[in-house]
Design an enzyme around this catalytic site. Sequence first.
Site, PDB file in Angstrom:
ATOM      1  N   VAL A  11       0.827  -1.205   0.000  1.00 10.66           N
ATOM      2  CA  VAL A  11       0.000   0.000   0.000  1.00 10.66           C
ATOM      3  C   VAL A  11       0.866   1.261   0.000  1.00 10.66           C
ATOM      4  O   VAL A  11       0.644   2.191  -0.777  1.00 10.66           O
ATOM      5  CB  VAL A  11      -0.933  -0.016   1.238  1.00 10.66           C
ATOM      6  CG1 VAL A  11      -1.661   1.299   1.383  1.00 10.66           C
ATOM      7  CG2 VAL A  11      -1.915  -1.169   1.133  1.00 10.66           C
ATOM      8  N   ASP A  30      10.985   3.164   5.762  1.00  9.34           N
ATOM      9  CA  ASP A  30      10.734   1.806   6.248  1.00  9.34           C
ATOM     10  C   ASP A  30      11.872   1.413   7.177  1.00  9.34           C
ATOM     11  O   ASP A  30      13.024   1.808   6.966  1.00  9.34           O
ATOM     12  CB  ASP A  30      10.648   0.826   5.071  1.00  9.34           C
ATOM     13  CG  ASP A  30       9.856  -0.411   5.415  1.00  9.34           C
ATOM     14  OD1 ASP A  30       8.785  -0.618   4.810  1.00  9.34           O
ATOM     15  OD2 ASP A  30      10.299  -1.186   6.302  1.00  9.34           O
ATOM     16  N   PHE A 152      -8.276   1.321  -1.574  1.00 12.59           N
ATOM     17  CA  PHE A 152      -9.122   0.282  -2.188  1.00 12.59           C
ATOM     18  C   PHE A 152      -8.373  -0.318  -3.370  1.00 12.59           C
ATOM     19  O   PHE A 152      -8.943  -0.558  -4.434  1.00 12.59           O
ATOM     20  CB  PHE A 152     -10.467   0.867  -2.625  1.00 12.59           C
ATOM     21  CG  PHE A 152     -11.269   1.456  -1.483  1.00 12.59           C
ATOM     22  CD1 PHE A 152     -12.002   0.634  -0.646  1.00 12.59           C
ATOM     23  CD2 PHE A 152     -11.259   2.816  -1.225  1.00 12.59           C
ATOM     24  CE1 PHE A 152     -12.728   1.165   0.425  1.00 12.59           C
ATOM     25  CE2 PHE A 152     -11.973   3.359  -0.167  1.00 12.59           C
ATOM     26  CZ  PHE A 152     -12.713   2.526   0.668  1.00 12.59           C
ATOM     27  N   GLU A 155      -4.429  -5.765  -5.787  1.00 11.21           N
ATOM     28  CA  GLU A 155      -3.103  -6.180  -6.235  1.00 11.21           C
ATOM     29  C   GLU A 155      -3.190  -6.531  -7.716  1.00 11.21           C
ATOM     30  O   GLU A 155      -4.183  -7.076  -8.184  1.00 11.21           O
ATOM     31  CB  GLU A 155      -2.632  -7.394  -5.429  1.00 11.21           C
ATOM     32  CG  GLU A 155      -2.401  -7.025  -3.987  1.00 11.21           C
ATOM     33  CD  GLU A 155      -1.741  -8.135  -3.188  1.00 11.21           C
ATOM     34  OE1 GLU A 155      -1.176  -9.061  -3.787  1.00 11.21           O
ATOM     35  OE2 GLU A 155      -1.783  -8.048  -1.951  1.00 11.21           O
ATOM     36  N   LEU A 253     -18.763 -11.823  -8.944  1.00  7.76           N
ATOM     37  CA  LEU A 253     -19.677 -12.969  -8.944  1.00  7.76           C
ATOM     38  C   LEU A 253     -19.036 -14.149  -9.679  1.00  7.76           C
ATOM     39  O   LEU A 253     -19.738 -14.977 -10.240  1.00  7.76           O
ATOM     40  CB  LEU A 253     -21.006 -12.593  -9.616  1.00  7.76           C
ATOM     41  CG  LEU A 253     -21.985 -11.761  -8.782  1.00  7.76           C
ATOM     42  CD1 LEU A 253     -23.251 -11.444  -9.572  1.00  7.76           C
ATOM     43  CD2 LEU A 253     -22.362 -12.478  -7.473  1.00  7.76           C
ATOM     44  N   CYS A 263      -6.121  -8.991   1.982  1.00  5.92           N
ATOM     45  CA  CYS A 263      -7.169  -8.130   2.560  1.00  5.92           C
ATOM     46  C   CYS A 263      -8.423  -8.869   3.010  1.00  5.92           C
ATOM     47  O   CYS A 263      -8.806  -8.779   4.177  1.00  5.92           O
ATOM     48  CB  CYS A 263      -7.571  -7.062   1.545  1.00  5.92           C
ATOM     49  SG  CYS A 263      -6.298  -5.841   1.305  1.00  5.92           S
TER      50      CYS A 263
HETATM   51  C1  UDX Z   1      -9.099  -6.515  -2.426  1.00  7.67           C
HETATM   52  C2  UDX Z   1     -10.101  -5.398  -2.758  1.00  7.67           C
HETATM   53  O1  UDX Z   1     -10.661  -5.627  -4.054  1.00  7.67           O
HETATM   54  C3  UDX Z   1      -9.420  -4.053  -2.666  1.00  7.67           C
HETATM   55  O2  UDX Z   1     -10.367  -3.025  -2.910  1.00  7.67           O
HETATM   56  C4  UDX Z   1      -8.862  -3.939  -1.259  1.00  7.67           C
HETATM   57  O3  UDX Z   1      -8.345  -2.706  -0.959  1.00  7.67           O
HETATM   58  C5  UDX Z   1      -7.844  -5.034  -1.012  1.00  7.67           C
HETATM   59  O4  UDX Z   1      -8.506  -6.282  -1.172  1.00  7.67           O
HETATM   60  P1  UDX Z   1      -7.191  -7.838  -3.720  1.00  7.67           P
HETATM   61  O5  UDX Z   1      -7.097  -8.676  -2.478  1.00  7.67           O
HETATM   62  O6  UDX Z   1      -5.935  -7.337  -4.327  1.00  7.67           O
HETATM   63  O7  UDX Z   1      -8.114  -6.554  -3.455  1.00  7.67           O
HETATM   64  O8  UDX Z   1      -7.898  -8.719  -4.845  1.00  7.67           O
HETATM   65  P2  UDX Z   1      -9.354  -8.918  -5.457  1.00  7.67           P
HETATM   66  O9  UDX Z   1      -9.243  -8.744  -6.914  1.00  7.67           O
HETATM   67  O10 UDX Z   1     -10.388  -8.130  -4.762  1.00  7.67           O
HETATM   68  O11 UDX Z   1      -9.576 -10.487  -5.186  1.00  7.67           O
HETATM   69  C6  UDX Z   1      -9.611 -11.016  -3.850  1.00  7.67           C
HETATM   70  C7  UDX Z   1      -9.900 -12.502  -3.862  1.00  7.67           C
HETATM   71  O12 UDX Z   1     -11.218 -12.770  -4.294  1.00  7.67           O
HETATM   72  C8  UDX Z   1      -9.007 -13.312  -4.793  1.00  7.67           C
HETATM   73  O13 UDX Z   1      -8.669 -14.519  -4.143  1.00  7.67           O
HETATM   74  C9  UDX Z   1      -9.866 -13.581  -5.998  1.00  7.67           C
HETATM   75  O14 UDX Z   1      -9.507 -14.748  -6.696  1.00  7.67           O
HETATM   76  C10 UDX Z   1     -11.222 -13.728  -5.350  1.00  7.67           C
HETATM   77  N1  UDX Z   1     -12.344 -13.407  -6.238  1.00  7.67           N
HETATM   78  C11 UDX Z   1     -12.526 -12.131  -6.696  1.00  7.67           C
HETATM   79  C12 UDX Z   1     -13.244 -14.405  -6.594  1.00  7.67           C
HETATM   80  O15 UDX Z   1     -13.091 -15.576  -6.187  1.00  7.67           O
HETATM   81  N2  UDX Z   1     -14.307 -14.073  -7.381  1.00  7.67           N
HETATM   82  C13 UDX Z   1     -14.520 -12.818  -7.828  1.00  7.67           C
HETATM   83  O16 UDX Z   1     -15.520 -12.603  -8.531  1.00  7.67           O
HETATM   84  C14 UDX Z   1     -13.597 -11.802  -7.485  1.00  7.67           C
END
Ligand code: UDX
Length: 441
Positions: A11, A30, A152, A155, A253, A263
């Site tokens: 972040v 850091d 928000f 990654e 979805l 997160c």
């Molecule tokens: C998330 C939030 O989206 C972000 O706004 C927040 O600040 C940090 O956490 P991130 O963890 O980087 O971001 O990834 P994201 O794309 O949200 O996916 C999270 C997890 O959900 C992954 O394991 C992904 O595979 C899973 N996922 C996501 C699903 O299984 N189905 C989906 O439809 C979307």
Amino acid sequence: MRIGMVGTGYVGLVSGTCFAEFGTEVVCVDKDESKIARLKAGEIPIYEPGLDDLVARQVSAGRLSFTTDIKDAVKGADAVFIAVGTPPRRSDGHADLSFVFQAAKEIAETMEGYTVIVTKSTVPVGTAREIERLVREVRPDADFDVCSNPEFLREGAAINDFMRPDRVVIGAEGERAKEVLRALYRPLYINETPIVFTAPETSEIIKYASNAFLATKITFINEIADLCEKTGGNVQDVAKAMGLDGRIGSKFLHAGPGYGGSCFPKDTLALTQTGQKYGTPQTIVESVVTANANRQRAMADRIIKACGGDVKGKKIGILGVSFKPNTDDVRDAPSLVIIPALQDAGAQVSACDPAAVEQASRYLKGVEWCEDPYSVAQNADCLAILTEWNEFRGLHMDKLAEIMKVKTLADLRNVYKADDMARRGFRYISIGRPAVGMEDA
Ligand code: UDX
């Protein structure tokens, strides 16, 4: 303007670099000397597409610098962001705020003139007030405000998410603090990004509520996928039709092996703990946490079932170990649960991942790491896709059919089409869609 960014993790590094791109002078600090040495040498300690170029550009423009001395980052700064880790406490899942409070104390000791202290780390409701109290204790005379400004960032898409956010949330009281943050985010006005000003408590809750809601959406569709599998439905069609309803929306979805990452698992758990603390149990989120953990564990059983119920001595190839594509992050990735479960059941596991092998090999032992999907599949009894990296979306099925011992594909990200796989003579299982060739399994 000039800001300090405490913490050069995911972040802090992304946010600091992007603020520099917006024209602000940014000093990132850091405690980890080796990390700062690498950054100074132009090496990026995390995998994030586009970040290396952006860092190099800002460093050579003289707007971005790195230090281990917090004084360099805090002295003369208009705002100091706290972007250190808030991992779950092992004992109870509460967010561990010791790094946040330590950073706040150090900022208090060195700040001069009016300074806005901003929490970017994900912190439970009440933390901004607690920081304010703590800073006041250290420096009763200081001129400062404490704000909450959650991130928000996803990654793998973090730079774009910073530059083109759906919204910016700022929890601040007092015009002076708001003005500093407004000025920092001014470059976003060109995209007409909504900037939501709230009380710090509201802003802190917005972050947890947003992540928990997204995690709930995923968990919801994952359970609908289970129902589809038992009844002959197709979860992709269900999700598509649901998503066309503007009140529901089509994003998040995609059914899969369960959410992971840095997160969702941590924040859902922390929200349930906060709910308990205030006597307002977050029962939906509590169920989500349990359902997701059960789901990750259940995935190994599915793979074993696809292999005929027994994997002892069998070779299982795994494609993708990061929690999602375009990242080397394996935190709470389904792979960390699935692979050991397969090994416990007696399987030999080979695996590859375009970016996460180094990270994953710290947690996964006894895995044969390969360079590419075809080496993974060589002589395998089953191939399982755990992460939908682009590299795994156009596999040469004829080649796989030739080199695999048994033609079984467990597609836990629904990358391929069942009828296609049937035509090619594969036994094929996916998520929430009819399986192929499992009648005899
Ligand atoms: C998330 C939030 O989206 C972000 O706004 C927040 O600040 C940090 O956490 P991130 O963890 O980087 O971001 O990834 P994201 O794309 O949200 O996916 C999270 C997890 O959900 C992954 O394991 C992904 O595979 C899973 N996922 C996501 C699903 O299984 N189905 C989906 O439809 C979307």
